[in-house]
Each structure stands twice: as structure tokens, then as C-alpha cells.
Design an enzyme around this catalytic site. Structure first.
Site, PDB file in Angstrom:
ATOM      1  N   CYS A  98       0.346   4.779   6.961  1.00 31.63           N
ATOM      2  CA  CYS A  98      -0.303   4.627   8.273  1.00 31.63           C
ATOM      3  C   CYS A  98       0.669   3.891   9.212  1.00 31.63           C
ATOM      4  O   CYS A  98       1.026   2.729   8.952  1.00 31.63           O
ATOM      5  CB  CYS A  98      -1.614   3.863   8.134  1.00 31.63           C
ATOM      6  SG  CYS A  98      -2.664   4.511   6.812  1.00 31.63           S
ATOM      7  N   CYS A 114     -19.311   2.193   8.745  1.00 33.03           N
ATOM      8  CA  CYS A 114     -18.561   1.549   9.830  1.00 33.03           C
ATOM      9  C   CYS A 114     -17.323   2.415  10.014  1.00 33.03           C
ATOM     10  O   CYS A 114     -16.447   2.441   9.136  1.00 33.03           O
ATOM     11  CB  CYS A 114     -18.187   0.123   9.425  1.00 33.03           C
ATOM     12  SG  CYS A 114     -17.087  -0.671  10.609  1.00 33.03           S
ATOM     13  N   CYS A 166       0.419   0.149  10.321  1.00 31.62           N
ATOM     14  CA  CYS A 166      -0.062  -0.879   9.377  1.00 31.62           C
ATOM     15  C   CYS A 166       1.043  -1.751   8.793  1.00 31.62           C
ATOM     16  O   CYS A 166       2.024  -1.253   8.229  1.00 31.62           O
ATOM     17  CB  CYS A 166      -0.857  -0.211   8.252  1.00 31.62           C
ATOM     18  SG  CYS A 166      -1.666  -1.441   7.209  1.00 31.62           S
ATOM     19  N   CYS A 212     -19.577  -5.984   3.700  1.00 32.44           N
ATOM     20  CA  CYS A 212     -18.835  -4.790   4.117  1.00 32.44           C
ATOM     21  C   CYS A 212     -17.534  -4.785   3.330  1.00 32.44           C
ATOM     22  O   CYS A 212     -16.937  -5.848   3.133  1.00 32.44           O
ATOM     23  CB  CYS A 212     -18.541  -4.871   5.617  1.00 32.44           C
ATOM     24  SG  CYS A 212     -17.505  -3.515   6.210  1.00 32.44           S
ATOM     25  N   CYS A 214       0.832  -1.208   0.000  1.00 34.56           N
ATOM     26  CA  CYS A 214       0.000   0.000   0.000  1.00 34.56           C
ATOM     27  C   CYS A 214       0.868   1.261   0.000  1.00 34.56           C
ATOM     28  O   CYS A 214       1.837   1.346   0.748  1.00 34.56           O
ATOM     29  CB  CYS A 214      -0.915  -0.015   1.236  1.00 34.56           C
ATOM     30  SG  CYS A 214      -2.049   1.382   1.260  1.00 34.56           S
ATOM     31  N   ARG A 216     -18.012  -2.045  17.996  1.00 38.21           N
ATOM     32  CA  ARG A 216     -17.342  -3.320  17.676  1.00 38.21           C
ATOM     33  C   ARG A 216     -16.059  -3.481  18.485  1.00 38.21           C
ATOM     34  O   ARG A 216     -15.180  -2.610  18.448  1.00 38.21           O
ATOM     35  CB  ARG A 216     -17.016  -3.365  16.178  1.00 38.21           C
ATOM     36  CG  ARG A 216     -16.325  -4.664  15.728  1.00 38.21           C
ATOM     37  CD  ARG A 216     -16.146  -4.680  14.206  1.00 38.21           C
ATOM     38  NE  ARG A 216     -17.427  -4.743  13.524  1.00 38.21           N
ATOM     39  CZ  ARG A 216     -18.084  -5.857  13.217  1.00 38.21           C
ATOM     40  NH1 ARG A 216     -17.571  -7.034  13.542  1.00 38.21           N
ATOM     41  NH2 ARG A 216     -19.240  -5.814  12.599  1.00 38.21           N
ATOM     42  N   CYS A 258     -16.590  -9.148   5.592  1.00 31.13           N
ATOM     43  CA  CYS A 258     -15.907  -7.855   5.404  1.00 31.13           C
ATOM     44  C   CYS A 258     -14.638  -8.068   4.584  1.00 31.13           C
ATOM     45  O   CYS A 258     -13.776  -8.860   4.981  1.00 31.13           O
ATOM     46  CB  CYS A 258     -15.518  -7.262   6.745  1.00 31.13           C
ATOM     47  SG  CYS A 258     -16.887  -7.121   7.886  1.00 31.13           S
TER      48      CYS A 258
END
Ligand code: SAM
Ligand code: DTB
Ligand code: SF4
Length: 343
Positions: free
Chosen positions: A73, A204, A76, A144, A69, A276, A113
Site C-alpha cells: 500500500c 467500518c 503506508c 474494533c 507488512c 469519521r 480499535c
């Protein structure tokens, strides 16, 4: 002995049923400061006004496009900017995703998801994701996806494919955000949430705690979420899972009671939303998880893997749910014919 009919806590709890969008940071800080028992009582009372307290919605995650990616972040494992054990893979085939979704349904998940390590999806890839959404929905599961930033048109295309939820987290407070991510802004995230909302897809949206942020940042994150024009239908609170090679690796772990407090405050601020208990259950004791349910957590991920990291095994979860008397929330109904065609 205090008179419990006039003590401040039950009276305050009675006021927690209304949905508010004007919470101040001072009010949120005061909730965090409550004695633990008072906080949990208020959160559980708010939860019971909107939900069956013994039901927990169960989703399973799949990383449909792993690693490589371009975003940075700091938590991550999938960012190409950090040297982590996760290697980049291509987008999975629709058939392979649907085979995994069938397994998840058999294991008891009512929502599937699918996550992709993208800054934003290319239109060609989005079409494949739409096929996955249609296939999962035909199995009788809610859908999702979390694919990064979206344009209005892309959100509308996902809605057309029948998507139920889009996951896009604000991650932390506006103040701490720049310490963790530099390649896209807080406003970028809010803009994507606006596109998802306008398309009529359930949101979400939550964040991560345990990244070295202060309590003021957990307050700031919940302040942003609870003051959105409509509360997200689902609010994932993730406990940071530390991956070697990421900038936040080695951060002091968050105290469990502070994690439970974060769940409880989220529930009081957004009582009609499903909070959640998201990443991090693998690291938690049974008792901490039970406190999270008592604090109003109404959904979890089941299955041995999240995106790239481990989640509790089925046996361990089933033992815990048995001890607590927790039942899974029922999934959507589809006609037998549609289901047979999909199987
Ligand atoms: N690439 C997309 C994006 O970030 O919008 C979707 C996938 S991303 C992995 C989804 C969310 O998972 C992140 O926003 C973050 O809140 C959460 N997450 C990622 N890595 C995590 C970790 N190590 N511990 C806890 N939560 C994590
Ligand atoms: C969310 O808030 N948590 C999930 C889901 N949305 C996509 C992801 C958790 C990821 C945990 C780290 C990993 O497995 O890579
Ligand atoms: Fe990429 Fe999402 Fe990981 Fe950020 S959280 S690096 S956007 S996969």
C-alpha cells in the site's frame, strides 16, 4: 432576495433523509460541484435527521502488531517494501493491550480499535486477538479491529468473541486503486467486507484522500461505498499522512475545502452512517475540523497516536471541543460486576 421557501437547496435537503443505494457518479459529482454553503447546509440537515449534531463518538487506536507488512500500500509506513522509519515488531501481549485500553477509557474513548500490519491473520494470532476483544469489551468499551483480509470462518470467530466493528477500507476508486496497491485487488477487499457483513459484524469502511487522486476518484470511492447493499455503519475519511520512504511521499497536499466537501458528500450519500474524521487531524486547523463537524463528521480518534503517527494531544482536543460545545457520545453499558472483574 431569493424566496428561501422555494429555493432548490431546502427542497433538496428534504429529500436527503432516505437511504439510497443507487447513486450515480453524475449525481455524486453534482453534489461535489454545489456551492460550499449549499453543500454544507444539505449535509448538516441530513446529519441532524439521524444524529445529535453536538455529539461526537470518540475512539482510540492501538497498533497491536506494527510494521513488516508484506503488502505494498503506497501510503503506508508499515509496508516492508518501503524504507520508512517504522521498524517491525511482534504481536503485543494481551495484558499490554488491555493496559492501554484502560488508559484510553479513562481518557474518554468509548471504542477501542486495534490494528495489525498483516495481509491476513493466522488462526493462532486470531485467537490472541479474540482474547483482546473479550478483555476490551469487559472494560465496557466497544471493540474494533483491522487485521487485513479475512475468511468467512475467521469473521465468524471474531463475531463469536463479541467484536463490534471490523475496519477494512477500499481506500480509493476502483480506477485509482492499482496506482496505489498491487498486492491485493479491489475485489479482495469487497470479498472481505462480504465475509464481515455475513458474520453480522458492523462494517467500518472508507478510504484515504490526498494521495494525488483526482476528484473523479473521490467520487468513485464514495460511489462504491454508497452503493453497497448496506451502507457501512462507520465511514472513515482519512487525510493522507505522508511518511518519508513511501511512494506517495511528496504529493501536493489536498485543499482543506475539498476535504470538507468529501466529508459532506459522504454524509449526504450515507446519512445514517457515522462519517469519521479519521487520520490527518494533527495537520488541520481548528477551523477546518469545525467545518468537518458542520459537514456531518460524527466520530474521531482521540489519543496522542493513531497507529504509527501522531494525533492531536488531549489538551488541544479538549480546548477545541469546549469552544464548539461538542460532547462525547456515551459508550456501551456493562454491569458493575463485569467491569470490576475486568479492572
Ligand atoms: N493491515 C490492515 C489493512 O490494511 O487492511 C489494517 C491496518 S491499515 C494501517 C488500516 C487503514 O489505515 C488503511 O486501509 C488505510 O486506509 C489507513 N491508513 C494507513 N496509512 C495511512 C496514512 N499514512 N494516512 C492515512 N491513512 C492511512
Ligand atoms: C482508518 O481508516 N484509519 C485508521 C484506522 N482505520 C485503522 C488508521 C490511520 C492510520 C494513519 C497512519 C498511521 O498512524 O500509521
Ligand atoms: Fe499492510 Fe495495512 Fe499498511 Fe497495507 S495498509 S501495508 S495492508 S499495514
Amino acid at each position: 432576495m431569493p424566496d428561501i421557501t422555494t429555493a432548490p437547496t431546502p427542497a433538496a435537503a428534504a429529500n436527503d433523509s432516505a437511504l439510497r443505494h443507487d447513486w450515480t457518479r453524475e449525481e455524486i459529482a453534482a453534489l461535489f460541484d454545489l456551492p460550499f454553503n449549499d453543500l454544507i447546509f444539505r449535509a448538516q440537515t441530513a446529519h441532524r435527521r439521524h444524529f445529535d449534531p453536538n455529539e461526537v463518538q470518540m475512539s482510540t487506536l492501538l497498533s497491536i502488531k506494527t510494521g513488516g507488512c508484506p503488502e505494498d500500500c503506497g501510503y503506508c509506513s508499515q509496508s516492508a517494501k518501503f524504507d520508512t522509519p517504522v521498524k517491525a515488531e511482534k504481536l503485543m501481549s494481551v495484558d499490554a493491550v488491555l493496559a492501554e485500553a484502560r488508559r484510553a477509557k479513562q481518557a474518554g474513548a468509548s471504542r477501542y480499535c486495534m490494528g495489525a500490519a498483516w495481509r491476513n491473520p493466522k488462526d493462532k494470532d486470531l485467537e490472541k486477538v479474540c482474547e483482546m476483544i473479550e478483555g476490551v469489551a469487559a472494560l465496557g468499551m466497544e471493540t474494533c479491529v483491522t487485521l487485513g483480509m479475512l475468511t468467512d470462518n475467521q469473521a465468524a470467530r471474531l463475531k463469536e468473541a463479541g467484536l463490534d466493528y471490523y475496519n477494512h477500507n477500499i481506500d480509493t476508486s476502483p480506477e485509482y486503486y492499482g496506482e496505489v496497491i498491487t498486492t491485493r485487488t479491489y475485489q479482495d477487499r469487497l470479498d472481505t467486507l462480504g465475509s464481515v457483513r455475513d458474520a453480522g459484524i458492523n462494517i467500518c469502511c472508507g478510504g484515504i484522500v490526498g494521495m494525488g487522486e483526482a476528484r473523479a476518484d473521490r467520487i468513485g470511492m464514495l460511489h462504491t461505498l454508497s452503493n453497497l447493499a448496506e451502507h457501512p455503519e462507520s465511514v472513515p475519511i482519512n487525510l493522507l499522512i505522508q511518511t518519508e520512504g513511501t511512494p506517495v511521499f511528496g504529493t501536493d497536499p489536498l485543499d482543506s475545502f475539498e476535504f470538507v466537501r468529501t466529508i459532506a458528500v459522504a454524509k449526504i450519500l450515507m446519512p445514517a452512517s457515522v462519517v469519521r474524521l479519521s487520520a490527518g487531524r494533527e495537520l488541520m486547523s481548528e477551523e477546518t475540523q469545525a467545518l468537518c463537524f458542520l459537514a456531518g463528521a460524527g466520530s474521531i480518534f482521540i489519543g496522542p497516536k493513531l497507529l504509527t503517527t501522531r494525533n492531536p494531544e488531549k489538551d488541544r482536543d479538549e480546548t477545541l471541543f469546549g469552544k464548539l460545545g461538542i460532547r462525547p457520545t456515551a459508550g456501551p453499558d456493562v454491569t458493575d460486576a463485569a467491569q470490576q472483574a475486568a479492572e
